[in-house]
Design a protein around this motif. Sequence first.
Motif, PDB file in Angstrom:
ATOM      1  N   LEU A   1       1.105  -1.587   0.101  1.00  0.00           N
ATOM      2  CA  LEU A   1      -0.541  -0.100   0.316  1.00  0.00           C
ATOM      3  C   LEU A   1       1.001   1.324   0.172  1.00  0.00           C
ATOM      4  CD1 LEU A   1      -2.837  -1.253   2.563  1.00  0.00           C
ATOM      5  CD2 LEU A   1      -3.416  -0.638  -0.025  1.00  0.00           C
ATOM      6  N   ALA A   2       1.695   0.736   0.823  1.00  0.00           N
ATOM      7  CA  ALA A   2       3.018   2.679   0.720  1.00  0.00           C
ATOM      8  C   ALA A   2       3.631   2.698  -0.551  1.00  0.00           C
ATOM      9  CB  ALA A   2       4.067   2.489   1.836  1.00  0.00           C
ATOM     10  N   VAL A   3       4.108   1.922  -1.526  1.00  0.00           N
ATOM     11  CA  VAL A   3       4.705   2.104  -2.585  1.00  0.00           C
ATOM     12  C   VAL A   3       4.069   2.075  -3.523  1.00  0.00           C
ATOM     13  CG1 VAL A   3       5.409   0.623  -4.301  1.00  0.00           C
ATOM     14  CG2 VAL A   3       6.179  -0.050  -2.074  1.00  0.00           C
TER      15      VAL A   3
ATOM     16  N   GLN B   1      -3.886  14.029   5.407  1.00  0.00           N
ATOM     17  CA  GLN B   1      -4.357  14.263   4.758  1.00  0.00           C
ATOM     18  C   GLN B   1      -4.119  15.956   4.035  1.00  0.00           C
ATOM     19  OE1 GLN B   1      -8.466  13.382   4.668  1.00  0.00           O
ATOM     20  NE2 GLN B   1      -8.994  16.104   4.140  1.00  0.00           N
ATOM     21  N   GLN B   2      -4.119  16.994   4.951  1.00  0.00           N
ATOM     22  CA  GLN B   2      -3.742  17.865   4.780  1.00  0.00           C
ATOM     23  C   GLN B   2      -2.557  18.389   4.403  1.00  0.00           C
ATOM     24  OE1 GLN B   2      -6.679  20.232   4.917  1.00  0.00           O
ATOM     25  NE2 GLN B   2      -8.362  18.837   5.499  1.00  0.00           N
ATOM     26  N   VAL B   3      -1.703  17.730   4.906  1.00  0.00           N
ATOM     27  CA  VAL B   3      -0.626  17.887   4.081  1.00  0.00           C
ATOM     28  C   VAL B   3       0.147  17.854   2.885  1.00  0.00           C
ATOM     29  CG1 VAL B   3       2.086  16.791   4.794  1.00  0.00           C
ATOM     30  CG2 VAL B   3       0.685  17.572   6.815  1.00  0.00           C
ATOM     31  N   LEU B   4      -0.549  16.444   2.624  1.00  0.00           N
ATOM     32  CA  LEU B   4      -0.870  15.969   1.373  1.00  0.00           C
ATOM     33  C   LEU B   4      -1.666  17.250  -0.134  1.00  0.00           C
ATOM     34  CD1 LEU B   4      -1.156  11.965   1.778  1.00  0.00           C
ATOM     35  CD2 LEU B   4       0.925  13.714   0.914  1.00  0.00           C
ATOM     36  N   LYS B   5      -2.665  17.548   0.309  1.00  0.00           N
ATOM     37  CA  LYS B   5      -2.986  18.533  -0.272  1.00  0.00           C
ATOM     38  C   LYS B   5      -2.961  19.247  -0.404  1.00  0.00           C
ATOM     39  CE  LYS B   5      -7.731  17.586   0.422  1.00  0.00           C
ATOM     40  NZ  LYS B   5      -8.799  17.226  -0.746  1.00  0.00           N
ATOM     41  N   ALA B   6      -2.242  19.804   0.583  1.00  0.00           N
ATOM     42  CA  ALA B   6      -1.051  21.381   0.707  1.00  0.00           C
ATOM     43  C   ALA B   6       0.069  21.232   0.020  1.00  0.00           C
ATOM     44  CB  ALA B   6      -0.420  22.078   1.961  1.00  0.00           C
ATOM     45  N   ALA B   7       0.711  19.401   0.199  1.00  0.00           N
ATOM     46  CA  ALA B   7       2.438  19.427  -0.440  1.00  0.00           C
ATOM     47  C   ALA B   7       2.149  19.292  -2.040  1.00  0.00           C
ATOM     48  CB  ALA B   7       2.450  17.726  -0.486  1.00  0.00           C
TER      49      ALA B   7
ATOM     50  N   LEU C   1      -4.525   5.995   0.448  1.00  0.00           N
ATOM     51  CA  LEU C   1      -3.900   6.592   1.571  1.00  0.00           C
ATOM     52  C   LEU C   1      -4.797   6.011   3.138  1.00  0.00           C
ATOM     53  CD1 LEU C   1      -2.759   9.981   0.623  1.00  0.00           C
ATOM     54  CD2 LEU C   1      -1.145   8.084   1.354  1.00  0.00           C
ATOM     55  N   GLY C   2      -6.060   6.045   2.783  1.00  0.00           N
ATOM     56  CA  GLY C   2      -6.832   5.526   3.779  1.00  0.00           C
ATOM     57  C   GLY C   2      -6.345   3.785   4.168  1.00  0.00           C
ATOM     58  N   PHE C   3      -6.773   3.203   2.956  1.00  0.00           N
ATOM     59  CA  PHE C   3      -6.279   1.936   3.419  1.00  0.00           C
ATOM     60  C   PHE C   3      -4.831   1.379   4.428  1.00  0.00           C
ATOM     61  CE2 PHE C   3      -8.968   0.681   0.108  1.00  0.00           C
ATOM     62  CZ  PHE C   3      -9.753   0.026   0.228  1.00  0.00           C
TER      63      PHE C   3
ATOM     64  N   ASP D   1      -7.468  11.395  -7.583  1.00  0.00           N
ATOM     65  CA  ASP D   1      -8.146  11.927  -6.073  1.00  0.00           C
ATOM     66  C   ASP D   1      -8.146  11.004  -5.450  1.00  0.00           C
ATOM     67  OD1 ASP D   1      -6.518  14.582  -7.136  1.00  0.00           O
ATOM     68  OD2 ASP D   1      -8.382  15.137  -7.674  1.00  0.00           O
ATOM     69  N   VAL D   2      -9.661  10.660  -5.758  1.00  0.00           N
ATOM     70  CA  VAL D   2     -10.042   9.319  -4.969  1.00  0.00           C
ATOM     71  C   VAL D   2      -9.508   7.530  -4.413  1.00  0.00           C
ATOM     72  CG1 VAL D   2     -12.188   8.173  -5.431  1.00  0.00           C
ATOM     73  CG2 VAL D   2     -12.344  10.211  -5.615  1.00  0.00           C
ATOM     74  N   ALA D   3      -8.953   7.356  -5.886  1.00  0.00           N
ATOM     75  CA  ALA D   3      -7.988   6.260  -6.165  1.00  0.00           C
ATOM     76  C   ALA D   3      -6.442   6.858  -4.932  1.00  0.00           C
ATOM     77  CB  ALA D   3      -6.834   6.260  -7.046  1.00  0.00           C
ATOM     78  N   GLY D   4      -6.220   7.271  -4.806  1.00  0.00           N
ATOM     79  CA  GLY D   4      -5.368   8.350  -3.836  1.00  0.00           C
ATOM     80  C   GLY D   4      -5.311   8.131  -2.282  1.00  0.00           C
ATOM     81  N   GLY D   5      -7.242   8.624  -2.095  1.00  0.00           N
ATOM     82  CA  GLY D   5      -7.482   8.496  -0.928  1.00  0.00           C
ATOM     83  C   GLY D   5      -7.777   7.397  -0.013  1.00  0.00           C
ATOM     84  N   TRP D   6      -8.188   5.950  -1.204  1.00  0.00           N
ATOM     85  CA  TRP D   6      -8.448   5.194  -1.419  1.00  0.00           C
ATOM     86  C   TRP D   6      -7.176   4.375  -0.778  1.00  0.00           C
ATOM     87  CZ3 TRP D   6     -12.040   3.448  -5.808  1.00  0.00           C
ATOM     88  CH2 TRP D   6     -13.600   4.417  -5.370  1.00  0.00           C
TER      89      TRP D   6
END
Length: 223
Positions: free
Chosen positions: A25-27, A116-122, A206-208, A199-204
């Motif tokens: 998941l991290a990779v 989530q907020q840090v990644l949005k800003a980055a 990162l959430g997992f 964006d949604v795929a990334g959210g999924w």
Amino acid sequence: MQTPPVDSPPTPPRPRTALGLTWTLAVCSALLLTLVAVEWGPLIRLDDDIATTTHRWAVDEPDVTQVMRVLTDWVWDTWTMRLLCAVVVLWLWFRRGDRWTAVWLGATCLLGSLLQQVLKAAVDRPRPVWPDPVDSAHYAAFPSGHAMTATFVCGLLAWLVHYYGASPALRRAAWAVAAISVAGVGVTRVWLGVHWATDVAGGWLLGFLVTALAVLVHRRRHP
């Protein structure tokens, strides 16, 4: 004299399997984040194609679009998920008496939201822009906060149902509700034209990942 059969104890979870899943998941999360950040052409074109198609459907089907707005703004909203998490934290603390797990759950949800907020800003990815929008949203696009929050909140709560030894029927129901919520919130964000599909795929992803890391910590510190 024949020895009476003895039921086998439940098979313990395999730490290596869980750790391997977490690394995978991290990779995958890092790879998708990188491709989005560098605006890789094929991925951007795929996002454009999906967004154009779903936006046309959203404009042509106003009744469906209204249902999507209710679901995303009330049922699967990030603050709804956080409130649900807070209620479970209080239940664990006062009714269950498992204060370690209560702190663990609250801290995980807090850190997941902060990540989530840090990644949005980055990444600072712009959201889709339409001449005839059906909904609006603020802040950067990647990752989808709705998708990421619903994934780790629903995932953790469903895991807790299993951890506390609920009946098989209740465990299946919890995982079914979690799966529907995670998939459904992603569909609403793309349908309403406020997120790209990645964006949604990334959210999924990162959430997992947050869920997997939290479960690993819980198993090590509070078996």
